[in-house]
Design a protein around this motif. Structure first.
Motif, PDB file in Angstrom:
ATOM      1  N   SER A  27       0.792  -1.159   0.034  1.00 18.54           N
ATOM      2  CA  SER A  27       0.000  -0.053  -0.080  1.00 18.54           C
ATOM      3  C   SER A  27       0.876   1.281  -0.185  1.00 18.54           C
ATOM      4  N   GLY A  28       0.735   2.063  -1.031  1.00 17.86           N
ATOM      5  CA  GLY A  28       1.467   3.304  -0.956  1.00 17.86           C
ATOM      6  C   GLY A  28       2.516   3.337  -2.195  1.00 17.86           C
ATOM      7  N   ILE A  29       2.730   1.945  -2.666  1.00 14.33           N
ATOM      8  CA  ILE A  29       3.763   2.018  -3.708  1.00 14.33           C
ATOM      9  C   ILE A  29       2.929   1.538  -4.962  1.00 14.33           C
ATOM     10  N   TYR A  30       3.142   2.534  -6.078  1.00 15.30           N
ATOM     11  CA  TYR A  30       2.506   2.174  -7.333  1.00 15.30           C
ATOM     12  C   TYR A  30       3.394   1.693  -8.532  1.00 15.30           C
ATOM     13  N   MET A  31       3.041   0.671  -9.131  1.00 19.95           N
ATOM     14  CA  MET A  31       4.087   0.055 -10.252  1.00 19.95           C
ATOM     15  C   MET A  31       3.233   0.307 -11.387  1.00 19.95           C
ATOM     16  N   ALA A  32       3.795   0.772 -12.542  1.00 22.49           N
ATOM     17  CA  ALA A  32       2.865   0.668 -13.731  1.00 22.49           C
ATOM     18  C   ALA A  32       2.306  -0.643 -14.035  1.00 22.49           C
ATOM     19  N   ASP A  33       1.200  -0.611 -14.782  1.00 26.88           N
ATOM     20  CA  ASP A  33       0.565  -2.030 -14.897  1.00 26.88           C
ATOM     21  C   ASP A  33       1.319  -2.590 -16.132  1.00 26.88           C
ATOM     22  N   GLU A  34       1.714  -1.780 -16.912  1.00 20.50           N
ATOM     23  CA  GLU A  34       2.526  -2.606 -18.137  1.00 20.50           C
ATOM     24  C   GLU A  34       3.928  -2.948 -17.873  1.00 20.50           C
ATOM     25  N   GLN A  35       4.429  -4.051 -17.571  1.00 19.56           N
ATOM     26  CA  GLN A  35       5.383  -4.500 -17.359  1.00 19.56           C
ATOM     27  C   GLN A  35       6.197  -4.545 -18.611  1.00 19.56           C
ATOM     28  N   GLU A  36       7.656  -4.133 -18.424  1.00 21.50           N
ATOM     29  CA  GLU A  36       8.768  -3.930 -19.307  1.00 21.50           C
ATOM     30  C   GLU A  36       7.908  -3.017 -20.377  1.00 21.50           C
ATOM     31  N   THR A  37       7.962  -1.733 -19.925  1.00 22.06           N
ATOM     32  CA  THR A  37       7.351  -0.784 -20.883  1.00 22.06           C
ATOM     33  C   THR A  37       8.678  -0.060 -21.784  1.00 22.06           C
ATOM     34  N   ASN A  38       9.712  -0.331 -21.236  1.00 25.42           N
ATOM     35  CA  ASN A  38      11.149  -0.114 -22.302  1.00 25.42           C
ATOM     36  C   ASN A  38      10.734   1.051 -22.971  1.00 25.42           C
ATOM     37  N   PHE A  39      10.261   2.148 -22.436  1.00 28.04           N
ATOM     38  CA  PHE A  39       9.940   3.488 -22.984  1.00 28.04           C
ATOM     39  C   PHE A  39      11.256   4.385 -23.346  1.00 28.04           C
ATOM     40  N   PHE A  40      11.951   4.466 -22.429  1.00 27.05           N
ATOM     41  CA  PHE A  40      13.097   5.060 -22.654  1.00 27.05           C
ATOM     42  C   PHE A  40      14.343   4.333 -23.612  1.00 27.05           C
ATOM     43  N   SER A  41      14.002   3.173 -23.752  1.00 28.55           N
ATOM     44  CA  SER A  41      15.142   2.264 -24.390  1.00 28.55           C
ATOM     45  C   SER A  41      14.785   2.305 -26.042  1.00 28.55           C
ATOM     46  N   ASP A  42      13.627   1.570 -25.901  1.00 26.95           N
ATOM     47  CA  ASP A  42      13.217   1.274 -27.503  1.00 26.95           C
ATOM     48  C   ASP A  42      12.533   2.580 -28.323  1.00 26.95           C
ATOM     49  N   ASP A  43      13.217   2.728 -29.401  1.00 24.38           N
ATOM     50  CA  ASP A  43      12.674   3.883 -30.261  1.00 24.38           C
ATOM     51  C   ASP A  43      11.219   3.822 -30.276  1.00 24.38           C
ATOM     52  N   PRO A  44      10.630   2.869 -31.089  1.00 24.01           N
ATOM     53  CA  PRO A  44       9.173   2.886 -31.157  1.00 24.01           C
ATOM     54  C   PRO A  44       8.436   3.245 -29.944  1.00 24.01           C
ATOM     55  N   ASN A  45       8.622   2.784 -28.720  1.00 21.80           N
ATOM     56  CA  ASN A  45       8.172   3.257 -27.580  1.00 21.80           C
ATOM     57  C   ASN A  45       8.298   4.755 -27.218  1.00 21.80           C
ATOM     58  N   TYR A  46       9.454   5.126 -27.375  1.00 22.59           N
ATOM     59  CA  TYR A  46       9.688   6.603 -27.114  1.00 22.59           C
ATOM     60  C   TYR A  46       9.024   7.506 -27.974  1.00 22.59           C
ATOM     61  N   ALA A  47       8.796   7.063 -29.157  1.00 19.05           N
ATOM     62  CA  ALA A  47       8.209   7.632 -30.378  1.00 19.05           C
ATOM     63  C   ALA A  47       6.579   8.031 -29.702  1.00 19.05           C
ATOM     64  N   ASN A  48       6.220   7.231 -28.723  1.00 22.88           N
ATOM     65  CA  ASN A  48       4.776   7.460 -28.345  1.00 22.88           C
ATOM     66  C   ASN A  48       4.752   8.877 -27.807  1.00 22.88           C
ATOM     67  N   GLY A  49       5.932   9.304 -27.126  1.00 23.20           N
ATOM     68  CA  GLY A  49       5.863  10.535 -26.349  1.00 23.20           C
ATOM     69  C   GLY A  49       5.689  10.379 -24.828  1.00 23.20           C
ATOM     70  N   LEU A  50       6.158  11.439 -24.175  1.00 23.92           N
ATOM     71  CA  LEU A  50       6.078  11.533 -22.634  1.00 23.92           C
ATOM     72  C   LEU A  50       4.612  11.559 -22.278  1.00 23.92           C
ATOM     73  N   GLY A  51       3.699  11.801 -22.820  1.00 26.27           N
ATOM     74  CA  GLY A  51       2.380  11.996 -22.297  1.00 26.27           C
ATOM     75  C   GLY A  51       1.912  10.515 -22.283  1.00 26.27           C
TER      76      GLY A  51
END
Length: 281
Positions: A27-51
């Motif tokens: 309780s009080g810790i929130y983990m993103a539901d999407e495992q292995e978002t790889n947002f900052f690493s994978d170019d296609p994911n990063y292209a989705n934007g910070l929003g």
């Protein structure tokens, strides 16, 4: 702005999914539901934007400690832009890095890639042709850029071995590192995340043939079980592969040097032994 307070950055096949699941249960810790978002690493994911990335944490309460897990963040040289992108978006994150006997980790990665159809044949040959098997187990090389950028005090390092041997203690250490003031409780029913009981090799159209419910019904209706079992056995890795003695000796020398460098980089905060136990696990 909903951005994470901490990142579990790796290493691959070192208990990161298990740790993330246990943290999400507090309780009080929130983990993103999407495992292995790889947002900052994978170019296609990063292209989705910070929003898009911020939306992963939109459901968190304002007081929650927010985090995500992406092992691609410590996969140099495959994903070279992870750190710079993290630093641009999240100026002062807490970083969690899990390690493991480096040879055992690399073998587990090989098994994973074999099951996905990305690697095959003799395991020694795979090490010769896929340098990432070694690179991702060079823990000092992978985590040192984070230590240099954010400071050793903001990087927590522990091991899968320690997590398995004393899970409550590791969970409490991680929570203390994150500034969590609750009473963390380890849940045994969440103790084995992302573990495959069988090593089944995938192939092109695997999803269409095996994961599709209509195809599965047709297969079970029209194909005798004896034939299905024979085909399945042909796609299974029956025993865990081991590297040759010569390759093992070479890898131990490489990884022992890397581990000593890791201790030197982070001697006050790792909580690890001064010499790495090269044991299979």
């Amino acid at each position: 702005m909903a951005l994470p307070d901490f990142l579990i950055v790796g290493a691959m096949k070192c208990g990161t999914s298990t740790l993330a699941a246990q943290l999400a249960n507090q309780s009080g810790i929130y983990m993103a539901d999407e495992q292995e978002t790889n947002f900052f690493s994978d170019d296609p994911n990063y292209a989705n934007g910070l929003g898009w990335y911020e939306d992963l944490f939109a459901a968190a309460n304002p007081s929650d400690i927010k985090g995500e897990v992406s092992t691609h963040y410590t996969k140099l040289p495959t994903y070279p832009d992870s750190l710079s992108r993290i630093a641009d978006a999240v100026p002062n994150p807490k970083i969690i890095y899990m390690i493991r006997n480096p040879i055992a980790r690399a073998v587990s990665q090989y098994i994973h890639e074999w099951s996905m159809g990305n690697m095959g044949g003799d395991i020694d040959d795979a090490f010769a042709h896929h340098p990432e098997l070694i690179a991702y187990s060079r823990y000092a090389e992978q985590i040192s850029p984070y230590i240099e950028r954010f400071g050793a005090e903001n990087v927590f390092i522990s091991s899968q071995e320690k997590l398995f041997e004393n899970p409550d203690a590791v969970l409490k250490e991680v929570c203390a590192f994150l500034g969590y003031t609750g009473d963390p409780k380890w849940r045994d029913d969440r103790a084995a995340e992302n573990v495959s009981a069988e090593r089944i090799r995938r192939f092109p159209l695997h999803g269409l043939i095996f994961d599709n419910p209509v195809a599965a019904f047709m297969r079970r209706t029209l194909v005798p079980k004896s034939i299905r079992d024979k085909i399945k056995k042909g796609r299974q890795m029956r025993t865990r592969p081991t590297v040759s003695d010569a390759l093992k000796a070479s890898l131990e020398k490489t990884f022992a040097a890397d581990y000593q460098r890791l201790i030197g980089l982070h001697s006050d905060a790792t909580g690890l032994s001064s010499s790495y136990p090269f044991v299979n696990r």
